[in-house]
Design a protein around this motif. Structure first.
Motif, PDB file in Angstrom:
ATOM      1  N   ASN A 122      97.395  59.391  47.316  1.00  0.00           N
ATOM      2  CA  ASN A 122      97.813  60.632  46.660  1.00  0.00           C
ATOM      3  C   ASN A 122      98.738  60.404  45.463  1.00  0.00           C
ATOM      4  O   ASN A 122      99.035  61.343  44.725  1.00  0.00           O
ATOM      5  CB  ASN A 122      98.405  61.639  47.654  1.00  0.00           C
ATOM      6  N   ALA A 123      99.145  59.154  45.232  1.00  0.00           N
ATOM      7  CA  ALA A 123      99.880  58.848  43.999  1.00  0.00           C
ATOM      8  C   ALA A 123      99.005  59.136  42.781  1.00  0.00           C
ATOM      9  O   ALA A 123      99.522  59.459  41.702  1.00  0.00           O
ATOM     10  CB  ALA A 123     100.309  57.377  43.998  1.00  0.00           C
ATOM     11  N   ASP A 124      97.690  59.058  42.953  1.00  0.00           N
ATOM     12  CA  ASP A 124      96.759  59.269  41.838  1.00  0.00           C
ATOM     13  C   ASP A 124      96.866  60.667  41.260  1.00  0.00           C
ATOM     14  O   ASP A 124      96.586  60.870  40.077  1.00  0.00           O
ATOM     15  CB  ASP A 124      95.313  59.005  42.292  1.00  0.00           C
ATOM     16  N   TRP A 125      97.229  61.662  42.062  1.00  0.00           N
ATOM     17  CA  TRP A 125      97.359  63.014  41.517  1.00  0.00           C
ATOM     18  C   TRP A 125      98.774  63.586  41.603  1.00  0.00           C
ATOM     19  O   TRP A 125      99.120  64.500  40.867  1.00  0.00           O
ATOM     20  CB  TRP A 125      96.375  63.970  42.197  1.00  0.00           C
ATOM     21  N   LEU A 126      99.625  63.036  42.456  1.00  0.00           N
ATOM     22  CA  LEU A 126     100.970  63.600  42.588  1.00  0.00           C
ATOM     23  C   LEU A 126     101.960  63.084  41.545  1.00  0.00           C
ATOM     24  O   LEU A 126     102.823  63.828  41.083  1.00  0.00           O
ATOM     25  CB  LEU A 126     101.529  63.313  44.000  1.00  0.00           C
ATOM     26  N   LEU A 127     101.837  61.821  41.183  1.00  0.00           N
ATOM     27  CA  LEU A 127     102.869  61.222  40.326  1.00  0.00           C
ATOM     28  C   LEU A 127     102.856  61.759  38.895  1.00  0.00           C
ATOM     29  O   LEU A 127     103.875  61.708  38.205  1.00  0.00           O
ATOM     30  CB  LEU A 127     102.739  59.694  40.308  1.00  0.00           C
ATOM     31  N   ASP A 128     101.731  62.259  38.454  1.00  0.00           N
ATOM     32  CA  ASP A 128     101.650  62.752  37.072  1.00  0.00           C
ATOM     33  C   ASP A 128     101.581  64.271  36.994  1.00  0.00           C
ATOM     34  O   ASP A 128     101.210  64.828  35.957  1.00  0.00           O
ATOM     35  CB  ASP A 128     100.420  62.140  36.370  1.00  0.00           C
TER      36      ASP A 128
END
Length: 408
Positions: A122-128
């Motif tokens: 979920n770093a793929d959509w949460l971090l940005d």
């Protein structure tokens, strides 16, 4: 063909569910993409995680598509569920390392060949995420009053709940929306302590995209007294053999309370339920046969059949009167260090048997330490080469923890 919903219910997994009959019908007629999230808070999965892994394996065997969601983003915030204090803040590097280790471990249980399962982060959509856009799209669907009434937050209000942690439910809920949009994911599974967070995602998808999605939670892996399993005096029971050896793992399962054996067989093995129930009816000394089956089957699933056989043979050798169990936990120490001797408490610390010298003193004073069948009574006892038998020394902590010191 048996519906997996019935399988999970019969084996004792199911705790809470939305639209149970609808979900059962769906699982009986088509392949359903589903997910479970795992925050990367450590570098290994645990026995507690294994119950959820078992559920994923049951689902995949029935033709459904697992999505393993690694919490590279949510781990940076920390789930307050079940915690008295804020979780330790990890760096991005630590989280990425832990997530990679999880990925390696999952491949032992779930088949990812030909996209039969997915593993995403979920770093793929949460971090940005743009925070204002996120609040407008997601935050407006959440009532603060209702969130504060959720058990994961309510229990923390008196002790202090940070705004950082307050965002966790929104982030986990957004995960479900993203997975629904990206992979047509229709079901989120998880432990019962996650019900509030999982329900948040279920409601968000239905409100924002009008999707027909479902939520189902499992009973937590607890003993008959309601305490979580997977913790010992020495620490957590890990699935990584470098952190918890197959022998230690086997012994922990082998020592389940009599009352928990049938439940353990149902939740943590693939044995047919007729056999599970038959083993569960054994009483007295006979129940030990069921415990051995349980320990062997779970160890086989986690560490492979070869390691399970070794652990079983080591346990039989140990408790049969011998101490030649080569596969029990061990620590190698240079022979030269014992020329002048090492005090017993220092030795136990180096072997990872105690967390502090104070713990070691208490154990000895309470009669809880034995070396080579001789109870230790002196907290200052010195261990030398003369105490070793064939370059090995057996330390017993309490009634169930055995450790071998090997000279190198």
């Amino acid at each position: 063909m048996t519906n997996v919903y019935d399988v999970l219910t019969e084996r004792g997994f199911t705790e809470q569910v939305t639209h149970g009959e609808e979900l059962r019908e769906l699982l009986g007629k088509e392949s359903v993409p589903f997910y479970i999230g795992f925050d990367a808070t450590a570098d290994s999965l645990t026995l507690g995680h294994f119950l959820q892994i078992m559920a994923m394996m049951h689902m995949q065997r029935a033709g459904h598509r697992p999505i393993v969601l690694l919490g590279g983003g949510t781990t940076m915030v920390g789930d307050p569920s079940g915690k008295a204090d804020m979780r330790k803040m990890l760096t991005k590097e630590q989280i990425n390392h832990n997530a990679q280790r999880f990925k390696e471990q999952f491949s032992r249980f779930i088949s990812f060949d030909n996209d039969e399962a997915l593993i995403v982060n979920n770093a793929d959509w949460l971090l940005d995420l743009n925070y204002i856009d996120f609040l407008r799209e997601v935050g407006r669907h959440f009532s603060v009053n209702r969130m504060l009434a959720a058990e994961c937050y309510k229990s923390r209000l008196e002790g202090g709940l940070t705004f950082l942690e307050f965002n966790y439910m929104l982030m986990q809920s957004y995960d479900f929306l993203e997975l629904y949009r990206r992979y047509d994911c229709k079901l989120q599974l998880g432990g019962n302590d996650q019900w509030s967070n999982i329900l948040g995602g279920y409601e968000l998808v239905r409100r924002v995209d009008g999707g027909s999605v479902y939520a189902l939670t499992f009973k937590l892996l607890t003993n008959s007294d309601g305490k979580k399993m997977g913790k010992t005096e020495a620490g957590t029971i890990w699935l990584d053999p470098a952190k918890t050896s197959p022998f230690e793992f086997y012994q922990y399962i082998r020592n389940f309370d009599d009352r928990d054996v049938e439940k353990g067989l149902a939740l943590l093995t693939f044995l047919p339920m007729d056999e599970v129930r038959k083993l569960g009816t054994l009483e007295g000394a006979e129940i030990n046969k069921a415990k051995e089956v349980l320990a062997f089957e779970v160890t086989k699933l986690v560490h492979g059949e070869e390691e399970a056989i070794k652990a079983q043979e080591a346990a039989n050798a140990l408790f049969g009167g011998g101490i030649s169990a080569t596969d029990m936990p061990s620590t190698e120490i240079e022979t030269s260090r014992f020329e002048n001797g090492i005090d017993v408490i220092t030795l136990m610390q180096e072997a990872g048997l105690i967390g502090s010298r104070g713990e070691g003193r208490r154990l000895i004073q309470q009669g809880g330490v034995t070396i080579e069948d001789n109870k230790v009574t002196d907290i200052n006892q010195i261990i030398t080469i003369k105490d070793f038998n064939d370059n090995k020394l057996m330390i017993k902590k309490g009634k169930k923890v055995y450790h071998q010191i090997k000279l190198v």
